[in-house]
Design an enzyme around this catalytic site. Structure first.
Site, PDB file in Angstrom:
ATOM      1  N   CYS A 138      -2.236  55.698  -2.128  1.00 41.54           N
ATOM      2  CA  CYS A 138      -1.548  54.074  -2.113  1.00 41.54           C
ATOM      3  C   CYS A 138      -1.504  53.857  -0.705  1.00 41.54           C
ATOM      4  O   CYS A 138      -1.089  54.397   0.218  1.00 41.54           O
ATOM      5  CB  CYS A 138      -0.247  54.265  -2.672  1.00 41.54           C
ATOM      6  N   SER A 179       3.831  54.282  -0.858  1.00 37.92           N
ATOM      7  CA  SER A 179       3.699  55.566  -1.132  1.00 37.92           C
ATOM      8  C   SER A 179       3.567  55.562  -2.687  1.00 37.92           C
ATOM      9  O   SER A 179       4.242  56.623  -3.154  1.00 37.92           O
ATOM     10  CB  SER A 179       4.636  56.129  -0.520  1.00 37.92           C
ATOM     11  N   CYS A 180       3.105  54.755  -3.499  1.00 37.39           N
ATOM     12  CA  CYS A 180       3.109  54.926  -4.963  1.00 37.39           C
ATOM     13  C   CYS A 180       2.527  56.321  -5.385  1.00 37.39           C
ATOM     14  O   CYS A 180       1.441  56.509  -4.774  1.00 37.39           O
ATOM     15  CB  CYS A 180       2.636  53.739  -5.557  1.00 37.39           C
TER      16      CYS A 180
END
Lengths: 91, 216, 87
Positions: free
Chosen positions: B121, B125-126
């Site tokens: 990501c 911070s997916c």
């Protein structure tokens, strides 16, 4: 090996983020916007959950959940409770 | 490359149970910890959130771990019909196995001899946290996030994964509402293993794409 | 034949989910993902309309030119319809 465990205060930040999002107090996009608005150097200066609690707080202030004055007053009170998180964590 | 196994032990010693001591509750109270306490208390006082909800949410996150994803991967290796459902809708397939993943939109991408998938990501911070738990520290670093899209092969080599040019790399940048999980290739020589034994071969990194499933 | 698109090269300030390294780059639609609330409105606490979202696949040589490690490697990203121009 699955990495380190997170500190209690970090887990609480994570929980507040998820719960407030689920209750509609803000969106994940609102959090991301607040994180981006902190600027590039926030990434160097602050840890992950330090940035996230700042973003959660920013969104709650903007949403009128509590005021800056309430936050500032409470943070002062908390500092007076003791020198460690363990002593200050519960009012 | 950044692995999240800093040598805590050398800094703080180990507890009697063999774990590094956690310094958070007895270290000096920080500004940000005070903010967390204040935000939490104000939310509770204003009846926006209850302490029980916070406890339950922390327990729910603690219960999520890469083992959940490993179980789903092992099922997909053993059951072709499940694998088809997993690749069509990884979220539905994970729920079918009983995992509470909330509103997660999950896409599974399959590694084969011809294709290797890598998840990143770049914007934040997916991560498929509702299935795999919280992401490792290195996943959130600017270094990983910027390099994984520009030089994925170099990043993979640093993780010990050296792929031939004939293997096509597909990087997946989680830029919006989807989260991704890699279905690693099933290692050779595992024909006789049970589903539970197979799950033990599936590391967190294998489901991010920075690793491969272990060979028994 | 996959539909070819170009990511719009606009650079407005504020919160958007189209990464800057993809702006102006050409790719193909890998799959439609359905409609999702526009993050550019959600980010500011505004009512957000639903916008179609797509996964777009780019070749590494399109993104990085000669610096690409392997030109045929690919990158997929999710992009909202209003960031895409049909070619």
């Amino acid at each position: 090996m699955d990495g380190h465990d997170f500190a209690l205060w970090e887990k609480r930040v994570d929980a507040l983020m998820v719960l407030c999002g689920a209750k509609g107090f803000f969106t994940v996009d609102g959090l991301r916007r607040a994180l981006e608005d902190m600027g590039e150097d926030a990434f160097e200066k602050h840890s992950y959950y330090e940035r996230w609690i700042a973003a959660v707080n920013q969104n709650l202030i903007e949403g009128g959940v509590y005021s800056l004055e309430e936050l500032g007053t409470r943070m002062e009170e908390i500092a007076a409770r003791g020198p460690t998180y363990g002593e200050a964590q519960n009012g | 490359m950044p692995h999240d196994h800093p040598d805590h032990a050398h800094d703080h010693g180990l507890s009697p149970s063999g774990h590094p001591y956690r310094a958070d509750n007895d270290g000096p109270l920080t500004y940000w910890q005070r903010m967390e306490i204040a935000v939490r208390e104000l939310l509770i006082e204003k009846a926006k959130i209850t302490p029980a909800e916070i406890t339950a949410q922390i327990e729910a996150m603690d219960a999520r771990s890469p083992a959940n994803g490993a179980a789903v991967v092992a099922r997909a290796w053993c059951d072709p019909a499940f694998k088809a459902r997993f690749l069509a809708d990884a979220g539905a397939a994970s729920r079918e196995m009983g995992f509470d993943i909330g509103p997660l939109n999950l896409i599974a991408v399959e590694n084969t001899e011809a294709v290797h998938n890598l998840i990143v990501c770049t914007l934040c911070s997916c991560y498929p946290r509702n299935l795999l738990g919280l992401p490792p520290d290195w996943y959130k670093t600017r270094q990983y996030r910027s390099r994984a899209v520009r030089e994925p092969r170099a990043v993979l080599r640093e993780f010990g994964v050296d792929l031939p040019d004939s293997t096509r790399i597909r990087v997946h940048d989680s830029t919006a509402d989807m989260r991704y999980i890699v279905l690693p290739a099933r290692p050779a020589g595992t024909d006789k293993m049970t589903e539970a034994e197979l799950a033990s071969l599936v590391s967190r990194d294998a489901m991010i794409g920075t690793g491969l499933a272990r060979t028994p | 034949m996959a539909e070819r698109v170009r990511v719009r090269a606009m650079m407005p300030p504020g919160h958007v989910r189209a990464p800057s390294y993809l702006r102006g780059k050409e790719g193909v639609i890998e799959r439609p993902l359905g409609a999702f609330h526009n993050p550019e409105q959600l980010a500011y606490g505004l009512p957000a309309e639903k916008k179609p979202l797509y996964r777009v696949r780019f070749r590494m040589d399109e993104l990085w030119g000669k610096a690409a490690e392997n030109p045929g490697d690919t990158l997929d990203a999710e992009l909202y319809d209003h960031w895409l121009e049909r070619l």
